[in-house]
Design a protein around this motif. Sequence first.
Motif, short mmCIF file in Angstrom:
data_model
loop_
_atom_site.label_atom_id
_atom_site.label_comp_id
_atom_site.label_asym_id
_atom_site.label_seq_id
_atom_site.Cartn_x
_atom_site.Cartn_y
_atom_site.Cartn_z
N ILE A 135 71.09 158.96 74.25
CA ILE A 135 69.95 158.09 73.94
C ILE A 135 69.12 158.67 72.80
CG2 ILE A 135 67.76 157.20 74.84
CD1 ILE A 135 69.23 156.84 77.54
N VAL A 136 68.85 159.96 72.85
CA VAL A 136 68.06 160.59 71.78
C VAL A 136 68.80 160.51 70.45
CG1 VAL A 136 67.17 162.81 70.94
CG2 VAL A 136 66.74 162.10 73.28
N SER A 137 70.10 160.73 70.45
CA SER A 137 70.88 160.66 69.21
C SER A 137 70.87 159.25 68.62
CB SER A 137 72.32 161.09 69.46
OG SER A 137 72.37 162.41 69.89
N ALA A 138 71.03 158.25 69.47
CA ALA A 138 71.02 156.88 68.98
C ALA A 138 69.65 156.50 68.43
CB ALA A 138 71.41 155.92 70.11
N LEU A 139 68.61 156.85 69.16
CA LEU A 139 67.26 156.55 68.68
C LEU A 139 66.90 157.37 67.44
CD1 LEU A 139 65.29 156.36 72.05
CD2 LEU A 139 65.86 154.46 70.53
N ALA A 140 67.37 158.61 67.39
CA ALA A 140 67.04 159.47 66.25
C ALA A 140 67.64 158.94 64.96
CB ALA A 140 67.52 160.90 66.51
N GLY A 141 68.85 158.42 65.02
CA GLY A 141 69.45 157.87 63.81
C GLY A 141 68.65 156.72 63.24
N ALA A 142 68.24 155.81 64.10
CA ALA A 142 67.43 154.68 63.64
C ALA A 142 66.04 155.15 63.22
CB ALA A 142 67.33 153.64 64.75
N TYR A 143 65.46 156.03 63.99
CA TYR A 143 64.11 156.52 63.71
C TYR A 143 64.07 157.32 62.41
CZ TYR A 143 59.49 156.80 65.82
OH TYR A 143 58.17 156.63 66.12
N TRP A 144 65.16 158.03 62.12
CA TRP A 144 65.23 158.79 60.87
C TRP A 144 65.11 157.85 59.68
CZ3 TRP A 144 65.16 163.82 59.54
CH2 TRP A 144 65.45 164.11 58.20
N GLU A 145 65.83 156.75 59.73
CA GLU A 145 65.80 155.79 58.63
C GLU A 145 64.44 155.13 58.49
OE1 GLU A 145 67.97 154.99 56.19
OE2 GLU A 145 69.14 156.69 56.94
N VAL A 146 63.80 154.85 59.60
CA VAL A 146 62.55 154.10 59.57
C VAL A 146 61.34 154.99 59.29
CG1 VAL A 146 61.01 152.68 60.98
CG2 VAL A 146 63.46 152.32 61.08
N ALA A 147 61.28 156.16 59.89
CA ALA A 147 60.04 156.94 59.83
C ALA A 147 60.21 158.37 59.32
CB ALA A 147 59.39 156.96 61.20
N ILE A 148 61.07 159.13 59.94
CA ILE A 148 61.11 160.57 59.65
C ILE A 148 61.65 160.84 58.25
CG2 ILE A 148 62.03 162.80 60.38
CD1 ILE A 148 62.08 161.70 63.24
N GLY A 149 62.75 160.23 57.90
CA GLY A 149 63.34 160.45 56.58
C GLY A 149 62.40 160.09 55.45
N ARG A 150 61.67 159.00 55.60
CA ARG A 150 60.72 158.58 54.57
C ARG A 150 59.57 159.56 54.45
NH1 ARG A 150 60.59 152.04 55.55
NH2 ARG A 150 62.80 151.76 55.13
N SER A 151 59.16 160.16 55.57
CA SER A 151 58.09 161.15 55.52
C SER A 151 58.51 162.37 54.73
CB SER A 151 57.71 161.60 56.94
OG SER A 151 57.17 160.54 57.66
N ILE A 152 59.77 162.75 54.84
CA ILE A 152 60.25 163.94 54.13
C ILE A 152 60.51 163.64 52.66
CG2 ILE A 152 62.18 165.57 53.97
CD1 ILE A 152 62.32 165.46 57.02
N VAL A 153 61.19 162.53 52.38
CA VAL A 153 61.56 162.19 51.00
C VAL A 153 60.32 161.95 50.14
CG1 VAL A 153 62.71 160.47 49.57
CG2 VAL A 153 63.81 161.32 51.63
N LEU A 161 52.71 172.54 55.60
CA LEU A 161 52.00 172.20 56.83
C LEU A 161 51.78 170.69 56.92
CD1 LEU A 161 50.50 173.01 59.42
CD2 LEU A 161 48.45 173.31 58.02
N ALA A 162 51.42 170.07 55.81
CA ALA A 162 51.22 168.62 55.79
C ALA A 162 52.54 167.90 56.09
CB ALA A 162 50.66 168.17 54.44
N MET A 163 53.65 168.42 55.55
CA MET A 163 54.95 167.81 55.84
C MET A 163 55.30 167.99 57.32
SD MET A 163 58.72 168.27 54.18
CE MET A 163 59.10 169.83 54.94
N ALA A 164 55.04 169.16 57.86
CA ALA A 164 55.35 169.41 59.27
C ALA A 164 54.54 168.48 60.18
CB ALA A 164 55.05 170.87 59.62
N VAL A 165 53.27 168.28 59.87
CA VAL A 165 52.45 167.37 60.66
C VAL A 165 52.94 165.94 60.48
CG1 VAL A 165 50.11 166.40 60.91
CG2 VAL A 165 50.43 168.86 60.70
N GLY A 166 53.30 165.57 59.26
CA GLY A 166 53.81 164.23 59.00
C GLY A 166 55.10 163.93 59.74
N VAL A 167 55.94 164.93 59.92
CA VAL A 167 57.19 164.75 60.66
C VAL A 167 56.94 164.87 62.17
CG1 VAL A 167 59.45 165.81 61.09
CG2 VAL A 167 58.66 165.48 58.76
N ALA A 168 55.93 165.64 62.56
CA ALA A 168 55.65 165.84 63.99
C ALA A 168 55.25 164.54 64.69
CB ALA A 168 54.57 166.89 64.18
N TYR A 169 54.51 163.69 64.01
CA TYR A 169 54.09 162.43 64.64
C TYR A 169 55.30 161.57 65.04
CZ TYR A 169 49.07 163.01 63.86
OH TYR A 169 47.77 163.44 63.90
#
Length: 150
Positions: free
Chosen positions: A88-106, A113-121
């Motif tokens: 379940i985590v892997s399936a959700l992580a793939g979709a969540y990466w595209e929607v939120a986490i990946g965009r925060s990093i790119v 520290l700002a990047m770490a907090v941005g990814v932590a949410y």
Amino acid sequence: MLALRAAARHPAQRASWIWFGGGQLGWAAGQIIYTHLDLVQLSSPYPSMADAFFLALIPCFIIGLLLLSRSPVPRQQRPILALDTLIIVSALAGAYWEVAIGRSIVGHQGSALAMAVGVAYPAADLLLIALLTVFCVWRPANSRGPIPLR
């Protein structure tokens, strides 16, 4: 307030409700700090001390949910639960990466520290959503009938 009331009314689940209340207090403290910074000091630093309190909500809720579990998982079924959770985590992580986490990093252009907090949410949100999903769909192998959603 409601968490304290629930803790008083349900002694068997008191620890869970105390953790839920602690998370809510952390969120409220973060909101007070952020509002003070924004309205009184006329600045909105990112990350700020408010982010630490905002982020405290998720671990408190996760601990509260784990303590709220109605029955312990039998030892022989723990690997099955762990595998279900991983899927379940892997399936959700793939979709969540595209929607939120990946965009925060790119799109990040600040300190580490700002990047770490941005990814932590979004990462903390992902963990909480995955845990809630596992709680909704998983049940011990020896139980029969429909899964009650209480």
